[in-house]
Design a protein around this motif. Sequence first.
Motif, short mmCIF file in Angstrom:
data_model
loop_
_atom_site.label_atom_id
_atom_site.label_comp_id
_atom_site.label_asym_id
_atom_site.label_seq_id
_atom_site.Cartn_x
_atom_site.Cartn_y
_atom_site.Cartn_z
N LYS A 216 7.31 9.82 5.95
CA LYS A 216 7.44 8.49 6.56
C LYS A 216 8.49 7.71 5.78
O LYS A 216 8.37 7.54 4.57
N SER A 217 9.52 7.27 6.46
CA SER A 217 10.62 6.59 5.78
C SER A 217 10.23 5.17 5.36
O SER A 217 9.33 4.56 5.94
N GLY A 218 10.91 4.69 4.32
CA GLY A 218 10.73 3.31 3.89
C GLY A 218 9.60 3.08 2.92
O GLY A 218 9.33 1.94 2.52
N PHE A 219 8.89 4.16 2.52
CA PHE A 219 7.77 3.97 1.58
C PHE A 219 7.61 5.21 0.72
O PHE A 219 7.65 6.33 1.21
N GLN A 220 7.43 4.98 -0.59
CA GLN A 220 7.03 6.04 -1.52
C GLN A 220 6.00 5.47 -2.47
O GLN A 220 6.23 4.43 -3.09
N GLY A 221 4.87 6.12 -2.58
CA GLY A 221 3.79 5.62 -3.42
C GLY A 221 4.00 5.94 -4.89
O GLY A 221 4.68 6.90 -5.25
N THR A 222 3.37 5.14 -5.74
CA THR A 222 3.44 5.37 -7.18
C THR A 222 2.20 6.09 -7.70
O THR A 222 2.19 6.56 -8.83
N SER A 223 1.15 6.18 -6.88
CA SER A 223 -0.08 6.86 -7.31
C SER A 223 -0.86 7.28 -6.07
O SER A 223 -0.61 6.81 -4.95
N LEU A 224 -1.82 8.16 -6.28
CA LEU A 224 -2.68 8.57 -5.17
C LEU A 224 -3.48 7.39 -4.64
O LEU A 224 -3.76 7.30 -3.44
N GLU A 225 -3.87 6.49 -5.51
CA GLU A 225 -4.65 5.33 -5.07
C GLU A 225 -3.84 4.44 -4.15
O GLU A 225 -4.36 3.86 -3.19
N THR A 226 -2.53 4.32 -4.43
CA THR A 226 -1.66 3.57 -3.53
C THR A 226 -1.61 4.23 -2.16
O THR A 226 -1.72 3.56 -1.12
N LEU A 227 -1.44 5.55 -2.13
CA LEU A 227 -1.43 6.26 -0.86
C LEU A 227 -2.75 6.05 -0.11
O LEU A 227 -2.76 5.83 1.11
N ARG A 228 -3.85 6.11 -0.83
CA ARG A 228 -5.16 5.94 -0.20
C ARG A 228 -5.29 4.57 0.46
O ARG A 228 -5.78 4.44 1.58
N GLN A 229 -4.84 3.54 -0.24
CA GLN A 229 -4.92 2.19 0.31
C GLN A 229 -4.00 2.01 1.51
O GLN A 229 -4.33 1.29 2.46
N MET A 230 -2.84 2.66 1.48
CA MET A 230 -1.93 2.56 2.61
C MET A 230 -2.50 3.25 3.85
O MET A 230 -2.34 2.78 4.98
N VAL A 231 -3.20 4.35 3.66
CA VAL A 231 -3.87 5.00 4.79
C VAL A 231 -4.97 4.09 5.33
O VAL A 231 -5.10 3.90 6.55
#
Length: 305
Positions: A216-231
């Motif tokens: 997905k363009s325009g976003f790169q997470g810094t941690s798994l927790e960030t990815l989890r919150q974005m989902v």
Amino acid sequence: MNLRDLKYLVALADHRHFGRAAAACFVSQPTLSTQIRKLEDELGVTLVERSPRKIMLTPTGQQVAERARRIVGDVEQMKEVARRSQDPEAGVVRLGIFPTLAPYLLPHVVPSIRRRFPQLELLLIEEKSDQLLARLRDGRLDAAVLALPVHDEQMHAEPLFEEPFVLAVPDAHPLASRGSITLDALTDQRLLLLEDGHCLRDQALDVCHLAGAAEKSGFQGTSLETLRQMVAANVGVTLLPMLAIQPPVAESPDIRLIGFDDPQPPSRRIAMVWRRSSAMTGFLQALAQLFAALPAHLLTLPRAD
């Protein structure tokens, strides 16, 4: 030339600052600076470029520092051989582990390590995989828990376990009602991924390439927790390693976790890695067995209530 001065040079190469290097060596800054000058006089070359704002090693200084690092490491290995001959299960072990595994694996294995090796002082260093390998090579780590493959003939890799991936989707996603999926279901999906430098990013990209998915363009997470919150915020979907969804990690009511039902479902192979020349090989093999004894239920998707 003595070992102490070589340690000072190595510290300066690591910290690029006289004050911080001196603090790391538990000496005053003038003491460290004086000894570096003496080392330069003895070798007849300039090792350090000195400026008011920045300290840099000269090209010769870098080469000398790398040789000094190996010498210091060899001496520490000799000390380790002698100490472990007296008490193989005591002392300090410096173990590296990468960020997308450390907080999820360690709670399950550290208690058993403490029970098995009560005299052991385990120093855990969390860092990205390439940095862990660099520290292993120059002797700043005794071992590291890494994802395979590791391309270095100087290293021994002891396999521990295979960790499956699951797909995390928002609860309103079209795939959320599926009990399991195959990789084909990811075709045309846009996955949220970590930023460059995380080995999990490379692993997820490998899955994307197999499945016809993309980042997905325009976003790169810094941690798994960030990815989890974005989902959970319905921004997208992502791949999570199995241990990252197991207790004590709290469940999210806004996320659905879906396993893969392929003949070879996506996963990553985890190993403990150490130098083939290490004096600690016997002990590290015993330590690796504790990591490999991870309960099987932690590597399977929890049942939905």
